[in-house]
Every structure is written in C-alpha cells, then in structure tokens.
Motif scaffolding. Structure first.
Motif, mmCIF file in Angstrom:
data_model
loop_
_atom_site.group_PDB
_atom_site.id
_atom_site.type_symbol
_atom_site.label_atom_id
_atom_site.label_comp_id
_atom_site.label_asym_id
_atom_site.label_seq_id
_atom_site.Cartn_x
_atom_site.Cartn_y
_atom_site.Cartn_z
ATOM 1 N N SER A 62 0.796 -1.196 0.013
ATOM 2 C CA SER A 62 0.113 0.027 -0.052
ATOM 3 C C SER A 62 0.845 1.365 -0.029
ATOM 4 O O SER A 62 1.990 1.145 0.513
ATOM 5 C CB SER A 62 -0.911 0.273 1.210
ATOM 6 N N PRO A 63 0.474 2.221 -0.650
ATOM 7 C CA PRO A 63 1.205 3.620 -0.526
ATOM 8 C C PRO A 63 1.000 4.325 0.495
ATOM 9 O O PRO A 63 1.821 5.426 0.938
ATOM 10 C CB PRO A 63 0.693 4.430 -1.735
ATOM 11 N N TYR A 64 0.285 3.731 1.671
ATOM 12 C CA TYR A 64 -0.048 4.632 2.736
ATOM 13 C C TYR A 64 0.847 4.164 3.975
ATOM 14 O O TYR A 64 0.729 2.652 4.233
ATOM 15 C CB TYR A 64 -1.569 4.458 3.305
ATOM 16 N N GLU A 105 -3.856 -10.544 -8.699
ATOM 17 C CA GLU A 105 -3.914 -9.176 -8.858
ATOM 18 C C GLU A 105 -5.134 -8.699 -8.280
ATOM 19 O O GLU A 105 -5.325 -7.722 -7.466
ATOM 20 C CB GLU A 105 -3.695 -8.498 -10.232
ATOM 21 N N GLN A 106 -6.301 -9.418 -8.681
ATOM 22 C CA GLN A 106 -7.685 -9.282 -7.948
ATOM 23 C C GLN A 106 -7.567 -9.360 -6.398
ATOM 24 O O GLN A 106 -8.184 -8.591 -5.594
ATOM 25 C CB GLN A 106 -8.704 -10.261 -8.563
ATOM 26 N N VAL A 107 -7.003 -10.425 -6.012
ATOM 27 C CA VAL A 107 -6.877 -10.719 -4.632
ATOM 28 C C VAL A 107 -6.008 -9.431 -3.827
ATOM 29 O O VAL A 107 -6.526 -9.058 -2.889
ATOM 30 C CB VAL A 107 -6.233 -11.859 -4.168
ATOM 31 N N GLY A 113 -7.037 -2.428 -1.380
ATOM 32 C CA GLY A 113 -8.167 -1.336 -1.361
ATOM 33 C C GLY A 113 -8.979 -1.153 -0.360
ATOM 34 O O GLY A 113 -9.198 0.162 0.003
ATOM 35 N N GLY A 114 -9.264 -2.431 0.555
ATOM 36 C CA GLY A 114 -9.803 -2.255 1.831
ATOM 37 C C GLY A 114 -8.829 -1.610 2.732
ATOM 38 O O GLY A 114 -9.417 -0.643 3.721
ATOM 39 N N PHE A 115 -7.861 -1.820 2.856
ATOM 40 C CA PHE A 115 -6.659 -1.052 3.859
ATOM 41 C C PHE A 115 -6.757 0.415 3.364
ATOM 42 O O PHE A 115 -6.584 1.208 4.200
ATOM 43 C CB PHE A 115 -5.437 -1.607 3.725
ATOM 44 N N TRP A 133 -1.740 -3.274 7.872
ATOM 45 C CA TRP A 133 -2.300 -4.880 7.647
ATOM 46 C C TRP A 133 -1.240 -5.738 6.997
ATOM 47 O O TRP A 133 -0.208 -5.132 6.532
ATOM 48 C CB TRP A 133 -3.696 -4.860 6.896
ATOM 49 N N PHE A 134 -1.475 -6.747 6.994
ATOM 50 C CA PHE A 134 -0.736 -7.821 6.116
ATOM 51 C C PHE A 134 -1.670 -8.978 5.744
ATOM 52 O O PHE A 134 -2.597 -9.455 6.538
ATOM 53 C CB PHE A 134 0.523 -8.273 6.858
#
Length: 282
Positions: A62-64, A105-107, A113-115, A133-134
């Motif tokens: 994630s970029p965040y 990629e969908q997973v 996306g949720g994170f 998260w992980f």
C-alpha cells in the motif's frame, strides 16, 4: 510485514510526505533490488512430479504509511502459488483463489483497496499511527501422483484487532476425471469412517475411549464431527480443523491423519483405485 526506521525531516506530515515515504519504502526498505516496484512477480521451477508446474511469487504494498516520527510501517500482500497448464489451472483455481477471483492481482487489489480506504479515513481524522495490515498466502502442491493432485493453501492475515488469523484449506482433485474430490467419492460408509476417525482423534489427544469432550472442545452436544476440510496425502486421509473450529485460538489448529490401511473397509471402488495408484501407502 516489512518495517524500517526513518527520521522525519519536518515536523508536519502531509500526504505528499506520505507518498514520498511510500516510494522510499518500496524502493529501499522492502526491496531486494533497487529497481523493484510496488508489486512484483517472480517464477521458480518446481520439482518434476506427475504434472508440470511452476511456482509464482507476488508481492504488493500500500502507498499509505503509518507511524511516528521515528518509525513507519506499511501494509503488504504476498502470494506464492503453482501455475499449471491452462486446463489444470481452470481445475485448481478454486484452491488458490478461494474467494472466486481468477488472478492474483484481484486478490491483492481487494485486500489493499480495503486497507487504503481505512488508511484514508484515519488520515482524514488526524490519526497517522493507525494499524497496518498484512496478508500472506501460500499455496503448495502436497501430492501429485497416481492421478491425484492435492493442494494446501495457507493464509496468514491481520486486519486489526487483538491478533491475526491463520488458516489452512485443503483441496484434492481427480486429475483424469477433471474434478474436485468429495469425501463421498472416496468413502462408502461415512458412519464407520466417523468411528475410525474418533478413535484415532482420542488417541492423538490422549483421551480414553470413554472420555467426554466437555468444555475443552467445541463439538456440539459433545458429538465428534469431522471437518469438511480434507485432503489426500502420501501418509493418509488428512482432516484439518482451523483455529476456533474445535479449540480456542490459543490452542491453534488440529490435524488428523488416518492411514489408508485403516480405511480399507470403508472405501468406495473409486477410492480404492485412487489409493492403489499412490506409490507410498501406510
């Protein structure tokens, strides 16, 4: 979950700083190679069993970022899984992408996306030390001979709360018939199977034949049950209880293996043929 320590150069932490740090994290702290991007796929050759396959590895971040002035952390998704020829991939897809996806990629997009939505909410609220998260997913070929293909998919993830969760899911396939095996394909007498399994379970758990399960196990009305989660291995018919199914999270999972030699009287004709096709039987 990767982690590195950085000294902030300014007191204020803006979204631009978060983005810059994300780039640093991906290119430096999380990468084995300087040129690696935020998501990466590698391939390795698998042992030469009955079916040819390769092992793919995927990771994305994630970029965040979350953290303090001295320490930041990022959310990561990784996956390792076998890739067969197209026809077999279609057969085993349900064992690798367990929520109905067709591509890794969908997973990754769904998890990250949720994170990302959660992270944006936290940043907007002024909280920059939120939980990261992980999710790590590892699908392995356990058995690949005698027309039987067994895959084990282990998932270890954390999305907040007191602890993460680890589960194992087992899938066995009749390769010539191009179908996933159901227990009734293998066992003709499930009542007798249950009796055989319970005797072995009590022996494994150091319980006497007449011992009750009491509050130590989560069996309804103290009636022993087998999980739907099973697979064929070289050692026998394996049943796997994930955490919380029959024991507390602290006690972990429970795996019960019944040797094929103990099942001879309860097998279907198909089950006998499949087991006879294995080179190693106990």
């Amino acid at each position: 979950m990767g982690k590195c320590v950085l000294k902030f150069l300014t007191e204020g932490k803006s979204r631009l700083l978060l983005l810059a740090l994300a780039i640093l994290m991906v290119s430096g702290c999380f990468s084995d190679r300087k040129s690696e991007s935020a998501s990466h796929v590698t391939t390795e050759r698998a042992p030469a069993d009955t079916l040819h396959y390769e092992i793919k590895q995927f990771k994305a971040f994630s970029p965040y970022l979350s953290g303090t002035e001295m320490e930041v952390d990022s959310t990561i998704f990784t996956a390792r899984y076998p890739v067969f020829e197209a026809e077999i991939n279609d057969l085993v897809q349900q064992a690798i992408f367990i929520d109905g996806e067709s591509k890794v990629e969908q997973v990754s997009d769904s998890f990250l996306g949720g994170f990302n939505e959660y992270a944006e909410e936290q940043i907007d609220a002024g909280n920059e030390a939120f939980h990261t998260w992980f999710k790590h997913q590892d699908s392995k070929v356990i058995l690949n001979e005698g027309g039987i293909l067994t895959l084990q998919t282990a998932i270890n993830d954390y999305t907040g709360g007191a602890h993460g969760m680890e589960i194992e899911l087992w899938f066995s396939f009749d390769v010539p018939a191009k179908k996933r095996l159901a227990l009734t394909d293998l066992v003709a007498d499930t009542t007798q199977l249950l009796q055989i399994a319970e005797r072995r379970f009590k022996k494994m758990e150091n319980l006497s034949d007449t011992a009750s399960y009491g509050s130590s196990y989560f069996f309804d009305n103290e009636n022993f049950v087998l999980p739907e989660n099973f697979g064929l291995t070289k050692d026998g018919l394996l049943f796997h209880y994930n955490p919380y199914e029959i024991k507390s999270y602290a006690e972990g999972p429970t795996t019960l293996v019944i040797p094929y030699s103990a099942l001879l009287d309860v097998l279907t004709e198909k089950g006998r043929k499949l087991f006879d096709g294995l080179s190693d039987k106990t």
